[in-house]
Design an enzyme around this catalytic site. Structure first.
Site, PDB file in Angstrom:
ATOM      1  CG  MET A 158      -1.178 -11.657  -7.814  1.00  0.00           C
ATOM      2  SD  MET A 158      -0.521 -12.513  -6.569  1.00  0.00           S
ATOM      3  CE  MET A 158      -1.944 -12.348  -5.219  1.00  0.00           C
ATOM      4  CG  ASP A 202       2.918  -7.346   0.250  1.00  0.00           C
ATOM      5  OD1 ASP A 202       1.866  -7.680  -0.751  1.00  0.00           O
ATOM      6  OD2 ASP A 202       3.586  -6.439   0.334  1.00  0.00           O
TER       7      ASP A 202
END
Length: 626
Positions: free
Chosen positions: A21, A133
């Site tokens: 990301m 996550d």
């Protein structure tokens, strides 16, 4: 990006890490003068307006979460197309780094790390947050012994995005997704419990429970297969570990621990039955620091007592090593000659059989030789009609040096009698020693590491009074440690000598002050001046003054007292008493009077000192008055 000032506030110092990301840098917040971790979103995500909006909302929410085991979020913003997040900087390493460098952990060590992770999740759940996550990359182990969970809320921004640029991020975390996240895209506190259970499984076994060629294949197993018992992968584990993992990773969320708090209680009960974790030192930026993880009971534990390949029946892959017994060579039955019913045909049949035998090729099966030494392999080939030849060598993580990795033809195939089996021998695990890098420039250190099949990891900077700025102080790991091909080596680079805060020098002797400055790596110049308030030989003033921060090598100007100045004493004989006293006092002298005959005339007839430099300011002169 190095050297860039983001949003007029964050000066980027060095690269830390890159993920699916964002890229993370070490930066200095020039407003608050503190070090931060600056996470800058990749360009594709930054161009997705919907994602940026969600990201900013989640970052604001995460910034409200404050806990000792949660990486704090300080700020978020956008600058010339760069979408960033400013977070607490935690010097150290991730659990992923530890597993990659040292292999799986002892159960007591894994539970010790999991304890603060669950504390963080429990606090987050009670505040209404779900992480979504949990994985080794998001658990940070600080050099100071702290354990912190990172990236709260960011997974939600990713998972709710419809952009194709986020798909690689989801693929990278599929190994830790709960069944409900895979099937329905929903998550609650029990989803984090599932992720923490997978994290515990990986820390103890050294591998995730499911593997597959595609993310879809892995996701399918999360939904349709039970997580294996850790003891089925690593023999000798206590049943309580199996029970913890099994309860945390049930398919039905209602059958898991109700939340991180309940999981934490079970973890502590299990850990109380285990021995104290064994400590192990790890080289830090100064080459001698120790990474420790504090226990809730004020114990401490290091994170490397179970190196890769520890002997307990576990292969390097983390699964039980299976012995492959050699199969005995299969022999084909020879075709017998046809038995003729008539004696007349017997001779013809024998002649035909002989012709067939001589014209045909006899084949034999190739036995399994993988893992054997050349001597063992030659013994296994005895009587088969095959010969063995050593071929090229290759590195292997699983086959010991000098043993056979593979053969040509491969085991189970067939070869003509008398054929040669070519064996590829193991050169052992591919490892390269870290070269000596101290004192070298970053460019030279990078070239050395690259030439030795290694890479440069993080570049950390610190002051050094002995190593020039821009030169390497030390490396982590230290020189001589053998690493896998391509593994990173962190460099600690000198920022030069640390600045010095000047001590108080006024009032000290000039000699003492000069020695103190020299001990701090500074130089001094000395001038002398008269002083009626500072004793001779003592420092009157210093420039720069006390408390000033200066660089090493700087000069400090000292002014040292010569004591009071001399006085040229005039003659005041025959003057009236009052006039004489006034003249002498104006010169800084003290006047003492004595009289003769009662001093009726009021005139000076004698004085105790007269002439140039006869006295010093503050001295006493005696006048005799008649």
């Amino acid at each position: 990006m190095i050297g860039r000032l983001v949003d007029g506030r964050y000066h980027i110092e060095s690269f830390l890490a890159r993920g699916g990301m964002a890229t993370v840098y070490e930066a200095t917040d020039v407003r608050l003068d503190r070090v931060v971790a600056l996470k800058i979103m990749h360009g594709g995500l930054a161009e997705d307006d919907a994602f940026v909006s969600r990201f900013q909302r989640e970052a604001k929410s995460a910034a409200r979460l404050s806990h000792p085991h949660v990486v704090s979020v300080y700020d978020q913003g956008e600058d010339a197309g760069l979408v960033y997040l400013a977070m607490e900087y935690v010097p150290g390493r991730t659990v992923r780094d530890v597993l990659r460098e040292f292999g799986r952990l002892a159960p007591e060590q894994a539970l010790t790390i999991l304890d603060p992770v669950l504390q963080a999740l429990d606090a987050a759940h009670r505040a209404g947050f779900v992480h979504r996550d949990i994985k080794p990359e998001n658990v940070l182990l600080g050099d100071d012994g702290s354990v912190k969970v990172a990236d709260f809320g960011l997974a939600r921004a990713i998972s709710t995005s419809n952009s194709t640029t986020t798909q690689g991020v989801l693929i990278g975390t599929v190994a830790y997704l709960s069944p409900e996240q895979v099937e329905r895209g929903i998550a609650d506190a029990r989803s984090d419990v599932y992720g923490a259970g997978i994290l515990l499984y990986e820390m103890i076994t050294g591998a995730v429970p499911y593997a597959g060629d595609t993310p879809l294949a892995i996701a399918y197993q999360h939904v349709n297969a039970a997580v294996p018992r850790p003891s089925s992968i690593r023999a000798g584990l206590p049943t309580s570990i199996d029970a913890l993992v099994a309860r945390a990773t049930r398919h039905d969320p209602d059958e898991r621990f109700a939340g991180a708090g309940a999981f934490l209680t079970a973890v502590r009960a299990c850990r109380d039955q285990l021995p104290a974790p064994r400590a192990l030192t790890l080289a830090g930026s100064d080459g001698a620091s120790t990474l420790v993880v504090p226990l809730p009971t004020d114990e401490v534990v290091d994170v490397r007592s179970h190196p890769p390949g520890a002997a307990d029946g576990i292969s390097v892959t983390g699964r039980p090593a299976k012995a492959e017994p050699d199969k005995p060579p299969r022999r084909r039955r020879r075709r017998g000659g046809a038995v003729a019913a008539l004696i007349l045909l017997l001779v013809v049949a024998l002649v035909g059989a002989a012709a067939w035998w001589l014209g045909s090729t006899r084949v034999v099966p190739v036995p399994g030789l993988v893992g054997k030494s050349m001597a063992q392999a030659q013994a296994a080939l005895a009587g088969t009609g095959l010969t063995l030849q050593a071929g090229p060598s290759a590195f292997s993580e699983t086959v010991p040096k000098g043993s056979i990795i593979t053969t040509d033809p491969t085991p189970g195939g067939e070869a003509s009698a008398g054929a040669t089996i070519v064996a590829t021998l193991s050169k052992g695990a591919e490892r390269y020693p870290v070269p000596a890098l101290a004192g070298k420039s970053v460019a030279d250190a990078t070239a050395l590491l690259t030439g030795d099949s290694l890479t440069v990891g993080r570049t950390l900077k610190q002051y050094s009074n002995t190593v020039l700025a821009g030169r390497v102080i030390t490396s982590n790991p230290l020189p001589g440690v053998r690493l896998k091909n391509g593994e990173p080596v962190d460099l600690v680079v000198s920022k030069g000598a640390a600045p010095v805060t000047l001590p108080k020098l006024v009032g000290r002797s000039g000699t003492s002050a000069a020695a103190a400055l020299q001990a701090l790596g500074l130089t001094s110049t000395t001038t002398k001046a008269y002083s009626t308030t500072v004793n001779s030989g003592q420092v009157i003033s210093a420039n720069p003054d006390v408390g000033t921060v200066v660089n090493r090598g700087s000069a400090v100007a000292l002014v040292v007292s010569k004591g009071p100045p001399p006085v040229d004493v005039p003659s005041v004989l025959a003057q009236t008493k009052g006039a004489a006293i006034a003249t002498l006092q104006a010169l800084g002298l003290k006047v003492q009077v004595q009289t003769v005959f009662g001093g009726i005339l009021g005139r000076v007839v004698r004085q105790s000192a007269v002439g140039p430099g006869a006295l010093l300011v503050g001295d006493t002169i005696t006048l005799t008055i008649t």
